[in-house]
Write an enzyme that holds these catalytic residues in place. Structure first.
Site, PDB file in Angstrom:
ATOM      1  N   ASP A   1      -4.386  34.673  10.251  1.00 57.87           N
ATOM      2  CA  ASP A   1      -3.407  33.517   8.943  1.00 57.87           C
ATOM      3  C   ASP A   1      -1.887  33.445   8.361  1.00 57.87           C
ATOM      4  O   ASP A   1      -1.989  34.660   8.207  1.00 57.87           O
ATOM      5  CB  ASP A   1      -3.931  33.358   7.223  1.00 57.87           C
ATOM      6  CG  ASP A   1      -4.197  31.811   6.734  1.00 57.87           C
ATOM      7  OD1 ASP A   1      -4.783  31.093   6.669  1.00 57.87           O
ATOM      8  OD2 ASP A   1      -2.777  31.642   6.641  1.00 57.87           O
TER       9      ASP A   1
ATOM     10  N   ASN B   1       6.988  24.378   8.348  1.00 54.04           N
ATOM     11  CA  ASN B   1       7.064  23.281   7.720  1.00 54.04           C
ATOM     12  C   ASN B   1       7.505  22.493   7.420  1.00 54.04           C
ATOM     13  O   ASN B   1       8.291  21.030   7.622  1.00 54.04           O
ATOM     14  CB  ASN B   1       5.270  22.852   7.582  1.00 54.04           C
ATOM     15  CG  ASN B   1       4.624  22.553   8.721  1.00 54.04           C
ATOM     16  OD1 ASN B   1       4.861  22.207  10.369  1.00 54.04           O
ATOM     17  ND2 ASN B   1       3.118  22.922   8.771  1.00 54.04           N
TER      18      ASN B   1
ATOM     19  N   ASP C   1       4.276  22.580  14.887  1.00 50.56           N
ATOM     20  CA  ASP C   1       3.307  23.283  15.856  1.00 50.56           C
ATOM     21  C   ASP C   1       3.851  24.343  16.929  1.00 50.56           C
ATOM     22  O   ASP C   1       2.790  24.726  16.953  1.00 50.56           O
ATOM     23  CB  ASP C   1       2.935  21.431  16.465  1.00 50.56           C
ATOM     24  CG  ASP C   1       2.505  20.902  15.571  1.00 50.56           C
ATOM     25  OD1 ASP C   1       2.013  21.254  14.412  1.00 50.56           O
ATOM     26  OD2 ASP C   1       1.862  19.069  15.990  1.00 50.56           O
TER      27      ASP C   1
ATOM     28  N   GLU D   1      -3.943  26.701  10.290  1.00 49.37           N
ATOM     29  CA  GLU D   1      -2.745  27.533  10.809  1.00 49.37           C
ATOM     30  C   GLU D   1      -3.591  28.570  10.701  1.00 49.37           C
ATOM     31  O   GLU D   1      -3.578  30.473  10.223  1.00 49.37           O
ATOM     32  CB  GLU D   1      -1.911  27.715   9.412  1.00 49.37           C
ATOM     33  CG  GLU D   1      -1.652  26.899   8.757  1.00 49.37           C
ATOM     34  CD  GLU D   1      -2.495  27.668   7.596  1.00 49.37           C
ATOM     35  OE1 GLU D   1      -3.896  27.659   7.434  1.00 49.37           O
ATOM     36  OE2 GLU D   1      -2.526  28.995   7.142  1.00 49.37           O
TER      37      GLU D   1
HETATM   38  N1  GTP Z   1       2.565  22.145  12.068  1.00 46.30           N
HETATM   39  C1  GTP Z   1       1.445  21.941  11.104  1.00 46.30           C
HETATM   40  N2  GTP Z   1       1.151  22.697  10.448  1.00 46.30           N
HETATM   41  C2  GTP Z   1       0.103  22.668  10.014  1.00 46.30           C
HETATM   42  C3  GTP Z   1      -1.366  22.015  10.815  1.00 46.30           C
HETATM   43  N3  GTP Z   1      -2.550  22.434  10.056  1.00 46.30           N
HETATM   44  C4  GTP Z   1      -2.132  22.837   8.976  1.00 46.30           C
HETATM   45  N4  GTP Z   1      -0.503  22.845   8.737  1.00 46.30           N
HETATM   46  C5  GTP Z   1      -0.185  22.941   7.351  1.00 46.30           C
HETATM   47  O1  GTP Z   1      -0.416  24.478   7.394  1.00 46.30           O
HETATM   48  C6  GTP Z   1       0.505  24.757   6.052  1.00 46.30           C
HETATM   49  C7  GTP Z   1      -0.846  25.893   5.334  1.00 46.30           C
HETATM   50  O2  GTP Z   1      -0.473  25.960   3.833  1.00 46.30           O
HETATM   51  P1  GTP Z   1      -0.686  26.676   2.876  1.00 46.30           P
HETATM   52  O3  GTP Z   1      -1.942  26.987   2.608  1.00 46.30           O
HETATM   53  O4  GTP Z   1      -0.098  26.337   1.765  1.00 46.30           O
HETATM   54  O5  GTP Z   1      -0.511  28.087   2.948  1.00 46.30           O
HETATM   55  P2  GTP Z   1       0.924  28.799   3.520  1.00 46.30           P
HETATM   56  O6  GTP Z   1       2.043  28.417   2.976  1.00 46.30           O
HETATM   57  O7  GTP Z   1       0.447  29.629   5.302  1.00 46.30           O
HETATM   58  O8  GTP Z   1       1.054  29.882   2.493  1.00 46.30           O
HETATM   59  P3  GTP Z   1      -0.598  31.737   2.752  1.00 46.30           P
HETATM   60  O9  GTP Z   1      -1.439  31.270   3.771  1.00 46.30           O
HETATM   61  O10 GTP Z   1      -0.727  31.282   1.144  1.00 46.30           O
HETATM   62  O11 GTP Z   1       0.317  32.946   3.126  1.00 46.30           O
HETATM   63  C8  GTP Z   1       0.391  23.473   5.087  1.00 46.30           C
HETATM   64  O12 GTP Z   1       1.906  23.122   5.099  1.00 46.30           O
HETATM   65  C9  GTP Z   1      -0.491  22.584   6.526  1.00 46.30           C
HETATM   66  O13 GTP Z   1       0.550  21.108   6.539  1.00 46.30           O
HETATM   67  C10 GTP Z   1      -0.538  21.896  12.293  1.00 46.30           C
HETATM   68  O14 GTP Z   1      -1.248  21.574  13.129  1.00 46.30           O
HETATM   69  N5  GTP Z   1       0.579  21.728  12.433  1.00 46.30           N
END
Ligand code: GTP
Length: 299
Positions: free
Chosen positions: A175, A183, A192, A218
């Protein structure tokens, strides 16, 4: 980190795709065109293709009308042949019950229980159409890794095989750390690109028998056959370091990106895919709560 059950729509992100990373050589195949398993296909290469309900079949059709080992299709010189394996609902080709080995011709329809398969020879123009459909149905458009649905199918088969042969198997869930701020700061398009770069690193690190998939926004999964927990940990550490050292530059600005990795290995107490995924998820949560950019193994 996203909940396990959430589905992610990534269609809008195909804009960054540079096309398939690998073009599979075209081979003859059988594809399910009706009933359970619709769209599923198996290429007929050097090894025979077993069709049946068993998770160990090459083409699994999980329906009660299908025998565990229903029929076998194989290449024979320049042609292809099929044999019924004593199925309760006997195999039929073009609606005629077969006995002994029977030759297959392009376009033949094979009835297996309540499903219908089509045999497509490698010369057929239809083959490329089915290849394209198969690619779309089984791969994630953004990263070209397997998608979640296909990962689950393959993991079920791999787990059944490992248990049957008493072989080790490990699952890593990877992850991206603090991806939301990436983002938010650089925009989704740059986000992306980061995901694509991470997918490339994953692809570079896995062996040919490993199964790499994007199972969430992600979140990635790596299934490592023949790998116990310790070997998986060594592998995951290398991958974690490679990501941490990689030159990411979302929005043109150098940025350190890291991943957390949770690992679980198959064991007599943990012998189903949901149990394996839940255990790897628990390890992943621990990696996050212990500070991220680390690998944790669920005992
Ligand atoms: N660019 C992009 N962002 C994505 C995609 N799918 C999910 N996300 C983003 O991934 C982010 C995941 O955020 P969180 O689940 O809060 O986790 P994090 O900020 O990575 O924090 P931790 O997992 O706790 O380290 C969110 O902002 C989603 O919008 C995608 O296909 N493309």
């Amino acid at each position: 980190m996203e909940p396990d059950t959430e589905l992610h729509d990534t269609t809008q992100r195909t804009v960054l795709s540079h096309g398939p990373l690998r073009s599979a050589p075209r081979s003859a195949c059988v594809v399910v065109i009706h009933g359970e398993g619709l769209g599923r296909r198996a290429d007929i290469t050097d090894a025979a293709v077993l069709v049946g309900r068993s998770q160990e079949a090459d083409l699994v059709i999980a329906h009660k009308s299908v025998s565990r080992e229903h029929c076998r299709v194989w290449r024979d010189g320049n042609g292809y042949r099929i044999r019924d394996l004593g199925a309760t609902n006997a195999t039929r080709v073009n609606d005629v019950r077969i006995s002994g080995d029977t030759a297959l011709a392009d376009g033949d329809q094979v009835t297996v229980g309540e499903s219908i398969l089509k045999f497509i020879s490698q010369d057929s123009v239809e083959a490329s159409y089915h290849e394209e459909i198969y690619q779309l149905a089984t791969h994630d458009a953004l990263t070209e890794l397997y998608n979640r649905r296909h990962f689950i199918e393959m993991a079920d088969k791999e787990i059944a095989r490992s248990i049957r042969h008493a072989r080790p198997l490990s699952l890593c869930i990877v992850d991206v750390d603090l991806f939301k701020p990436v983002n938010d700061r650089y925009g989704h398009i740059s986000g992306d690109e980061v995901l694509r770069q991470i997918a490339l690193l994953l692809r570079r690190h896995v062996r040919s028998d490993d199964i790499a998939a994007r199972i969430g926004g992600e979140e990635f999964a790596l299934l490592l056959p023949e790998c116990d927990a310790e070997a998986a940990r060594v592998f995951a550490e290398r991958l974690r370091e490679a990501v941490a050292d990689a030159p990411f530059a979302p929005g043109g600005e150098p940025q350190r990106i890291t991943v957390s990795i949770g690992i679980a290995a198959l064991s007599p107490q943990r012998d189903t895919r949901p149990a394996l995924m839940a255990a790897a998820d628990t390890a992943l949560y621990r990696a996050k709560s212990e500070g991220r950019n680390r690998v944790c193994v669920e005992a």
